[in-house]
Design a protein around this motif. Structure first.
Motif, mmCIF file in Angstrom:
data_model
loop_
_atom_site.group_PDB
_atom_site.id
_atom_site.type_symbol
_atom_site.label_atom_id
_atom_site.label_comp_id
_atom_site.label_asym_id
_atom_site.label_seq_id
_atom_site.Cartn_x
_atom_site.Cartn_y
_atom_site.Cartn_z
ATOM 1 N N PRO A 93 -35.054 -6.017 -2.834
ATOM 2 C CA PRO A 93 -33.892 -6.553 -3.545
ATOM 3 C C PRO A 93 -34.156 -7.989 -3.989
ATOM 4 O O PRO A 93 -34.912 -8.707 -3.336
ATOM 5 N N LYS B 44 -31.177 -3.163 -7.092
ATOM 6 C CA LYS B 44 -31.747 -4.291 -6.336
ATOM 7 C C LYS B 44 -31.274 -5.643 -6.883
ATOM 8 O O LYS B 44 -31.721 -6.679 -6.419
ATOM 9 N N SER B 55 -23.753 -5.113 -1.627
ATOM 10 C CA SER B 55 -25.065 -4.469 -1.525
ATOM 11 C C SER B 55 -26.181 -5.479 -1.253
ATOM 12 O O SER B 55 -27.080 -5.218 -0.447
ATOM 13 N N GLN B 59 -28.732 -5.415 1.883
ATOM 14 C CA GLN B 59 -30.173 -5.311 1.627
ATOM 15 C C GLN B 59 -30.927 -6.501 2.229
ATOM 16 O O GLN B 59 -31.966 -6.323 2.870
ATOM 17 N N THR B 106 -30.402 1.597 7.187
ATOM 18 C CA THR B 106 -31.490 1.022 6.376
ATOM 19 C C THR B 106 -32.597 0.471 7.267
ATOM 20 O O THR B 106 -33.791 0.655 6.985
#
Lengths: 146, 206
Positions: A93, B44, B55, B59, B106
């Motif tokens: 990311p 991303k 998000s 992440q 994750t």
């Protein structure tokens, strides 16, 4: 590329053997060879970059300097590669980082996989300029944030 | 000669015109959108729609925790000895709703890519029990080939954690500070073998 003319050492130490390299050098170990810019950084410069392979993990330390007096926003992410240049980890990311005016910021990152032996750092700043040739997918007009 | 040149030009002109027109055309995309305005974005990308946990926070946290875990000598030993890990639910201590399993799931996926084995727990456990019962008690399966009850393996370590927040606001600014804490605990002894935290500050002008 003018941001990378500052002499800075990239110590790529693989297997415990340090290989100090110059930023301006054209070899695969120079700072320029590790950095992929979306546009050209107007105020942020890479002043130092080090990498060492320790305990099976690639540890990278990057130092950036904000030449502006104002705060600058940086977006970055790493790409982890094997010895043949293949990506060994999923696309990371984008990460935001605020760098204050005239501040040197150190980014310490460890590879998320034991397979990584090389890396690239992808960087973008909203202040990036877009003059000159660049990759078609790269543009300061399309920053990696929503 | 003049006649030939003139004829050649007359013959080539439509061809050149057609070629240039073809070059101007766009190709159709393999897309059915019905003018909905819906499009796919970059999963991303840095998401700053609101100050709520999003998000990018999930992440970044998962990535940092995985990197931190991999640096710990015990985790290298867990990989080498093929010991088992289980993820307990991450506690949400904030006032907003989000699925905390996003963080632990994750991390488990990223750890497994590095060789760590984990066992099912929580909501997934019911599916596991149902399948074992189906194979052993329904009478539908060849009993010589079914997965037997009583052979599941317990984990040696578990991962748990919490998400906390502090919110401040005035007439102009809303500021939220998040702290996400994760721990690796030896189940038998209860000893916390590893812990790390990720701090996130999100500010919005009103």
């Amino acid at each position: 590329m003018k941001q990378m003319t500052m002499i800075a050492a990239l110590s790529l130490a693989l297997g415990g053997v340090a290989l100090p390299l110059q930023a301006a050098a054209a070899e695969g170990g120079s700072i320029a060879s590790k950095v992929e810019q979306l546009g050209e950084m107007t105020y942020l410069t890479f002043t130092d970059m080090r990498a060492v392979h320790r305990d099976g993990l690639l540890r990278v330390q990057v130092t950036l300097f904000n030449t502006s007096a104002s705060n600058e926003q940086l977006f970055y992410r790493f790409r982890w590669l094997d010895a043949d240049g293949f990506s060994v980890w999923e696309e990371e990311p984008w990460k935001p980082e605020t760098i204050y005016g005239k501040q040197s910021k150190v980014l310490n990152v460890t590879s998320p996989t034991l397979k990584a032996v090389d890396f690239r750092i992808e960087v973008q700043s909203p202040s990036n300029s877009t003059s000159g040739h660049q990759h078609p997918a790269s543009s300061a007009d399309n920053p990696p944030y929503r | 000669m003049k006649f030939i040149a003139s004829t050649t030009t007359r013959l080539l002109f439509p061809v050149m015109l057609a070629a240039s027109l073809a070059a101007c055309q766009t190709t159709s995309s393999p897309l059915v959108d019905g003018d909905s305005g819906v499009s796919y974005g970059d999963a991303k990308a840095v998401e700053t729609v609101t100050t709520d946990l999003g998000s990018t926070d999930i992440q970044m946290t998962s990535e940092k925790m995985t990197q931190s875990l991999l640096q710990h000598p015990l985790v290298r030993e867990i990989i080498r000895k093929r010991q088992l890990v289980v993820a307990s639910p991450v506690q949400n201590k904030t006032s907003e709703y989000f699925d905390t399993a996003l963080i632990s799931d994750t991390i488990l996926v990223q750890l497994q890519k590095n060789g760590i084995r984990y066992v099912v727990a929580g909501d997934e456990m019911q599916n596991q029990v149902d399948e074992l019962r189906r194979q052993n008690q329904s009478g539908l399966y060849n009993q010589a080939k079914t997965a037997k009850i009583g052979n599941m393996q317990g984990a040696k370590y578990r991962i748990d954690g919490s998400v906390s927040s502090i919110k401040k606001r005035n007439a102009n600014v809303k500021d939220v500070y998040y702290k996400i804490n994760l721990r690796l605990i030896e189940i038998e002894s209860g000893i916390v073998e590893w812990s790390d935290e990720k701090e996130i500050r999100k500010t919005a002008r009103r």
